[in-house]
Design a protein around this motif. Structure first.
Motif: not given
Ligand SMILES: Cc1cc2nc3c(=O)[nH]c(=O)nc-3n(C[C@H](O)[C@H](O)[C@H](O)COP(=O)(O)O)c2cc1C
Length: 179
Positions: A10-16, A69-71, A163-165, A167-169
Motif C-alpha cells: 500500500k505504501r507508494q509515493s503519492c503525487r496527488s 518536479g514536486n509540484k 494502488i499501483r503495481g 516496478n522493482r528488480k
Molecule cells: C531519498 C529519496 C528521494 C526521493 N525524491 C523524490 C522526489 O524528489 N520527488 C518525487 O516525486 N519522488 C521522490 N522519491 C520517490 C521515488 O521516486 C519512489 O520511491 C520510487 O520511484 C519508487 O516508487 P514508490 O515509492 O511509489 O514505490 C524519492 C525517494 C527516495 C527514497
C-alpha cells in the motif's frame, strides 16, 4: 489489524493529495513510529520539522520544485523536513574508525521507512522528496546550520485510492545466497 505485507504494498509515493487536513494525533503516530526506528549505537540522529502553517509550507514547497518536479507538494497538507544531527552520538571509537560508513544516512532511511509505513497503515499517503538545497530549507525552517536536511516528506490523504503495481528488480537480480 493489517498485515505488514499489505502495508508494504500500500505504501507508494503519492503525487496527488486531497485538501483534507491530517489530524495532529495521526501525524504524531507516524512520528512515533519513526522515533522507534533502530540506529547505530542507538544514536537517533534525526529531527523532524513538521510544517502545516500555510505560508511557510508554500515557501518550503517552492524550494522542493527547483528542478521542476514536486509540484504536487503545494497540495500536501503537511510537509516534514527530516534532518540529521551535526554530530550523531556514536560509541567512543566508532565515529573515528567508521565515519566513512555514514551510519546516520542509514539510520534516517530506516526512520523514514517506519514513518511512511505507519502512514500507509493509517490510510495516509506520503512522498519522500530529495531535490532541494539543504541551506535554503534550513534557513526557512530555522534548522541548525551544522545539521543536514536529508529529505522532505509530503503527508496527506491521497486524492484517489488506486494502488499501483511495484516496478522493482527481481530477487534473483539482487540476492546471492551463500549456502
Ligand atoms: C531519498 C529519496 C528521494 C526521493 N525524491 C523524490 C522526489 O524528489 N520527488 C518525487 O516525486 N519522488 C521522490 N522519491 C520517490 C521515488 O521516486 C519512489 O520511491 C520510487 O520511484 C519508487 O516508487 P514508490 O515509492 O511509489 O514505490 C524519492 C525517494 C527516495 C527514497
Amino acid at each position: 489489524m493489517q498485515k505488514l505485507d499489505e502495508i508494504i504494498l500500500k505504501r507508494q509515493s503519492c503525487r496527488s493529495y486531497d485538501t483534507k487536513p491530517v489530524a495532529k494525533e495521526d501525524i504524531i503516530k507516524c512520528l512515533d513510529a519513526a522515533r522507534l526506528a533502530p540506529s547505530a549505537c542507538n544514536s537517533q540522529p534525526w529531527k523532524f520539522t513538521v510544517v502545516t502553517e500555510p505560508e511557510t509550507k508554500a515557501k518550503l514547497s517552492a524550494l522542493l520544485q527547483i528542478v521542476g518536479g514536486n509540484k504536487f507538494a503545494d497540495a500536501a497538507p503537511v510537509l516534514i523536513a527530516v534532518s540529521e544531527d551535526e554530530c550523531p552520538k556514536l560509541m567512543p571509537g566508532v565515529l573515528e574508525r567508521w565515519s566513512c560508513k555514514h551510519f546516520a544516512h542509514c539510520d534516517i532511511g530506516i526512520a523514514i521507512a517506519h514513518f511512511t509505513l505507519k502512514a500507509a497503515e493509517s490510510g495516509l499517503a506520503t512522498c519522500i522528496m530529495g531535490t532541494f538545497e539543504d541551506c535554503d530549507v534550513k534557513e526557512l525552517l530555522d534548522i541548525p546550520k551544522g545539521d543536514t536536511v536529508r529529505a522532505v516528506l509530503a503527508l496527506g490523504y491521497p486524492s484517489d485510492d488506486k494502488i499501483r503495481g511495484k516496478n522493482r528488480k527481481e530477487l534473483d537480480e539482487i540476492v546471492r545466497f551463500i549456502d
